[in-house]
Design a protein around this motif. Structure first.
Motif, PDB file in Angstrom:
ATOM      1  N   SER A   6     -28.802  11.642  86.902  1.00 23.75           N
ATOM      2  CA  SER A   6     -28.711  12.963  87.534  1.00 23.75           C
ATOM      3  C   SER A   6     -28.857  12.863  89.042  1.00 23.75           C
ATOM      4  O   SER A   6     -28.144  13.541  89.784  1.00 23.75           O
ATOM      5  N   ARG A   7     -29.769  12.017  89.496  1.00 20.40           N
ATOM      6  CA  ARG A   7     -29.979  11.843  90.931  1.00 20.40           C
ATOM      7  C   ARG A   7     -28.741  11.232  91.586  1.00 20.40           C
ATOM      8  O   ARG A   7     -28.330  11.651  92.673  1.00 20.40           O
ATOM      9  N   PHE A   8     -28.141  10.275  90.899  1.00 21.91           N
ATOM     10  CA  PHE A   8     -26.936   9.638  91.449  1.00 21.91           C
ATOM     11  C   PHE A   8     -25.820  10.666  91.640  1.00 21.91           C
ATOM     12  O   PHE A   8     -25.202  10.747  92.698  1.00 21.91           O
ATOM     13  N   TYR A   9     -25.567  11.464  90.607  1.00 16.23           N
ATOM     14  CA  TYR A   9     -24.480  12.443  90.700  1.00 16.23           C
ATOM     15  C   TYR A   9     -24.829  13.592  91.638  1.00 16.23           C
ATOM     16  O   TYR A   9     -23.934  14.167  92.270  1.00 16.23           O
ATOM     17  N   ALA A  10     -26.094  13.916  91.741  1.00 16.27           N
ATOM     18  CA  ALA A  10     -26.487  14.980  92.663  1.00 16.27           C
ATOM     19  C   ALA A  10     -26.184  14.588  94.099  1.00 16.27           C
ATOM     20  O   ALA A  10     -25.647  15.388  94.880  1.00 16.27           O
ATOM     21  N   TRP A  11     -26.518  13.341  94.465  1.00 16.51           N
ATOM     22  CA  TRP A  11     -26.286  12.894  95.840  1.00 16.51           C
ATOM     23  C   TRP A  11     -24.822  12.593  96.095  1.00 16.51           C
ATOM     24  O   TRP A  11     -24.286  12.947  97.150  1.00 16.51           O
ATOM     25  N   ASN A  12     -24.174  11.920  95.169  1.00 17.27           N
ATOM     26  CA  ASN A  12     -22.839  11.403  95.433  1.00 17.27           C
ATOM     27  C   ASN A  12     -21.695  12.332  95.037  1.00 17.27           C
ATOM     28  O   ASN A  12     -20.573  12.151  95.509  1.00 17.27           O
ATOM     29  N   LEU A  13     -21.988  13.307  94.184  1.00 20.36           N
ATOM     30  CA  LEU A  13     -20.966  14.279  93.800  1.00 20.36           C
ATOM     31  C   LEU A  13     -21.377  15.691  94.179  1.00 20.36           C
ATOM     32  O   LEU A  13     -20.587  16.439  94.772  1.00 20.36           O
TER      33      LEU A  13
END
Length: 270
Positions: A6-13
Motif C-alpha cells: 500500500s505504501r509503495f502504490y501510495a507514493w508511486n501511483l
C-alpha cells in the motif's frame, strides 16, 4: 506485506495522480499559464530567445542527444544480451577465447546479466513516446505562438476541451510538452536503479526531473509551450515508466528496503 504494498502504490501511483489533479486545478482551470507567458511576452510582441538560433541549439536540438543515446545504448545492449548465452563451452571455445582476448567477453556477459533492464528501457521509452504522441494528436492543442494571444491564428483551448479518445482531434501538437518528455524519460533509469537498490538511485531521479524541467522551461521561454505542458509531460512520463516497470519487475523488486528512500515522488516531495 500488505502495508508495504500500500505504501509503495501510495507514493508511486497515488502521489502522481494527486499532482495531476493539482496541475489541473491550479493551471487548467485558471489563467496561470497565460499570466506566466504574458510576463515573458515582450512589448515588441515576441518571446525571449524565440528566434535565437544559438539558444535553440543549446536547449532544444543538442540536448536531445542524452535520451537518444540512452535509448540507442539500450537497444544495442538488448541485442548483445542474447549472444553470450548462445556460446557453449566445448563447442565455441576458440570464439570464446577470442572474445576474451579482445575484452568483448565481459561486455557480453554484462549485457546478458542485465538483459531485462536493457529491454525495460527500450520498451518504456517506446511506450512513453507512444503515450506522448497519443495525447498530442488526440487533444490537438496549439502552442502559445500559434494562438491569437501571441500573434498566431488559432484559438487557445485547454486539452480537456478538445480531447478525443478514438480519433485525432486536429492538427495541433503542443500538449503535453514533447521536448520536456524527452528529459523526463530518463526516469526509467531510476526504476532500474531502484530494482537493484543502487545507492545513487535518488541522484538519478533528481537528475531526470531536473533535465525534463529544463527542457520544458526553455521551450516556455521561446513561446512554444505553456508551463503546465511541462508538468503534464512529467506526470504522463512517470505513469508510463512506472506501469512498464511494474510489468517487467513487479512491485516487490521496486519497493525500497527499510534503509532506502520511499517512493520516487516521495523523494521529490521531501
Amino acid at each position: 506485506m500488505r502495508s508495504e504494498r500500500s505504501r509503495f502504490y501510495a507514493w508511486n501511483l497515488g502521489l502522481p495522480i494527486a499532482i495531476a489533479l493539482a496541475i489541473f486545478v491550479v493551471f487548467d482551470l485558471t489563467s496561470l499559464d497565460e499570466m506566466i507567458s504574458n510576463w515573458l511576452y515582450y512589448p515588441n510582441h515576441e518571446f525571449p530567445y524565440g528566434h535565437n538560433r544559438l539558444f535553440e541549439n543549446l536547449t532544444h536540438r543538442w540536448p536531445r542527444i542524452i535520451p537518444d543515446l540512452t535509448g540507442e545504448a539500450a537497444i544495442i545492449g538488448s541485442i548483445l544480451s542474447f549472444i553470450w548465452p548462445l556460446l557453449k563451452p566445448g563447442r565455441h571455445d576458440r570464439l570464446i577465447r577470442s572474445l576474451e582476448t579482445m575484452r568483448i567477453g565481459p561486455v557480453l556477459r554484462f549485457t546478458a546479466r542485465y538483459r531485462r533492464d536493457f529491454l525495460y528501457i527500450v520498451v518504456s521509452f517506446a511506450i512513453i513516446t507512444g503515450m506522448i504522441h497519443f495525447f498530442k494528436s488526440h487533444t490537438s492543442i496549439y502552442c502559445p505562438v500559434e494562438t491569437t494571444l501571441y500573434g498566431g491564428t488559432m484559438e487557445k483551448k485547454e486539452w480537456f476541451e478538445n480531447f478525443s479518445l478514438f480519433h485525432e482531434a486536429g492538427a495541433g501538437r503542443c500538449w503535453p510538452g514533447g521536448h520536456a518528455s524527452g528529459g523526463f524519460t530518463m526516469v526509467a533509469l531510476y526504476f532500474v536503479a531502484r530494482r537493484h537498490q543502487w545507492r545513487h538511485a535518488r541522484a538519478i531521479l533528481y537528475a531526470s526531473m531536473v533535465l525534463g524541467a529544463i527542457y520544458g522551461t526553455t521551450r516556455v521561454l521561446q513561446g512554444w509551450h505553456f508551463m503546465s505542458h511541462t508538468f503534464w509531460a512529467g506526470v504522463i512520463v512517470w505513469m508510463g515508466a512506472l506501469l512498464t516497470a511494474l510489468a517487467f519487475y513487479g512491485w516487490r523488486q521496486l519497493a525500497p528496503s527499510a534503509e532506502a528512500t520511499p517512493g520516487a515522488f516521495a523523494a521529490i516531495a521531501r
